[in-house]
Design an enzyme around this catalytic site. Structure first.
Site, PDB file in Angstrom:
ATOM      1  N   HIS A  63      38.652   6.805  37.776  1.00 48.58           N
ATOM      2  CA  HIS A  63      39.027   8.386  37.675  1.00 48.58           C
ATOM      3  C   HIS A  63      38.802   9.286  36.722  1.00 48.58           C
ATOM      4  O   HIS A  63      37.993   8.184  35.915  1.00 48.58           O
ATOM      5  CB  HIS A  63      40.524   9.062  38.044  1.00 48.58           C
ATOM      6  CG  HIS A  63      41.969   8.759  37.105  1.00 48.58           C
ATOM      7  ND1 HIS A  63      41.808   7.057  36.826  1.00 48.58           N
ATOM      8  CD2 HIS A  63      42.149   9.172  35.813  1.00 48.58           C
ATOM      9  CE1 HIS A  63      42.674   6.735  35.515  1.00 48.58           C
ATOM     10  NE2 HIS A  63      42.958   8.171  35.627  1.00 48.58           N
ATOM     11  N   ASP A  67      39.740   8.076  29.209  1.00 48.97           N
ATOM     12  CA  ASP A  67      40.643   6.476  28.792  1.00 48.97           C
ATOM     13  C   ASP A  67      40.209   5.590  29.947  1.00 48.97           C
ATOM     14  O   ASP A  67      39.555   4.026  29.525  1.00 48.97           O
ATOM     15  CB  ASP A  67      41.834   5.888  28.820  1.00 48.97           C
ATOM     16  CG  ASP A  67      42.650   6.802  29.435  1.00 48.97           C
ATOM     17  OD1 ASP A  67      42.636   7.838  30.598  1.00 48.97           O
ATOM     18  OD2 ASP A  67      43.259   5.741  29.880  1.00 48.97           O
ATOM     19  N   HIS A  68      39.700   5.558  31.441  1.00 50.98           N
ATOM     20  CA  HIS A  68      38.536   5.164  32.448  1.00 50.98           C
ATOM     21  C   HIS A  68      37.712   5.318  32.500  1.00 50.98           C
ATOM     22  O   HIS A  68      36.775   4.634  33.397  1.00 50.98           O
ATOM     23  CB  HIS A  68      39.726   5.098  33.586  1.00 50.98           C
ATOM     24  CG  HIS A  68      41.250   5.307  34.145  1.00 50.98           C
ATOM     25  ND1 HIS A  68      42.109   4.044  34.026  1.00 50.98           N
ATOM     26  CD2 HIS A  68      42.189   5.368  32.729  1.00 50.98           C
ATOM     27  CE1 HIS A  68      43.016   3.742  33.318  1.00 50.98           C
ATOM     28  NE2 HIS A  68      43.296   5.370  32.839  1.00 50.98           N
TER      29      HIS A  68
END
Length: 304
Positions: A63, A67-68
């Site tokens: 997503h 942080d991803h």
């Protein structure tokens, strides 16, 4: 010789800490390199972990929370700078197309990489070849989020003594594997006569989700599950409100799904140490590993 190994490039949740970088997980699977959720700072983590861009063949983004995915901006440019020769597929939620495009072209650079955009708009098989089937399922987070499963197809291991018994060698071995049989001197030799089954290995990546059926379905009977464990059970209400799992919930998913080994990650910055996370998870499921930045974890050996 095959090499199947997970490199942990980051284990923090939303906020990195002195000892934890944002997310990043590279699963080296023979000639493939599956990179999941490249967070900010991933290039330096790759250097510390002896991981090069040339190892990456596919990138999976669950997503578009920072942080991803924030590391994709720099990584995109680094792939071009390093002149990676092979194509790299990037899988991501189609609903985040505008964010994907911003990350891919965030600054001026000489883009010479062969990047293949693979937006996902629905659950199901997102890739299949003669070796793998890769599926995606919607998880239960605060934004649209996918979990992923990589399943190696079942094969057969050829038995040298049996092949010699029927004088099958060279190109004939490949023909037998393709057709499933060979006719030799009026006798039909089946592939089952000269081989034994070899079950395919599997892994699942479940990150940023509440407890949901999809998480357990992705993890069903996998050899390796990489799963978030953002909170301890004392913060279970907050975990549910924010779309995350506790260590206990992650371990329960692993237990219910019949997972062989679970690696926990994505820890809240409120926990300076992970001892209690491990303790809580192990009260539910025994084969638990709490990830640390820059460590390498071997894929469990193939089931016989």
């Amino acid at each position: 010789m095959s090499q199947r190994e997970l490199t942990i490039l980051g284990t923090s949740g939303q906020v990195p800490t002195r000892y934890r970088n944002h997310n990043g997980y590279l699963l080296k699977w023979d000639k493939q390199g599956f990179l999941f959720d490249p967070g900010e700072g991933i290039q330096r983590q790759m250097i510390y972990s002896n991981v090069s861009t040339s190892m990456i063949t596919k990138i999976f983004i669950t997503h578009f929370h920072g942080d991803h995915c924030l590391g994709l901006a720099g990584l995109s440019q680094r792939i071009s700078l390093d002149k990676v020769a092979h194509p790299i597929e990037i899988y991501y939620p189609a609903s985040g197309q505008e964010f994907y495009e911003r990350l891919r072209k965030s600054t001026i650079f000489h883009d010479v990489a062969h990047i293949i955009d693979c937006p996902i708009s629905q659950e199901g098989v997102i890739f299949e070849d003669e070796e793998f089937v890769i599926t995606a399922k919607f998880l239960s987070h605060s934004v649209e989020t996918f979990g992923y499963r990589i399943q190696e197809k079942d094969r057969r291991t050829m038995l040298v003594d049996k092949l010699a018994q029927f004088n099958i060698q060279g190109p004939k071995v490949g023909e037998l594997q393709r057709k499933g049989y060979l006719d030799i001197d009026g006798e039909r030799i089946l592939v089952e006569n000269v081989s034994i089954p070899r079950k395919g290995q599997s892994m699942a990546f479940v990150m940023d989700t509440r407890v949901c059926n999809a998480a357990e379905e992705l993890a069903q009977d996998v050899d390796l599950l990489i799963c978030e464990a953002t909170y301890l059970s004392q913060h279970a209400t907050e975990a549910k409100e924010r779309g995350h799992l506790t260590a206990k919930e992650a371990a329960t998913i692993a237990k219910n799904a019949g997972v062989r080994k679970v690696v926990l990650s994505h820890f809240s910055q409120r926990y300076p140490h992970t001892d209690l996370i491990l303790q809580e998870a192990k009260s539910i499921f025994d084969n638990v590993h709490v990830a640390k930045d820059c460590e390498k974890i071997a894929m469990p050996k193939r089931k016989k």
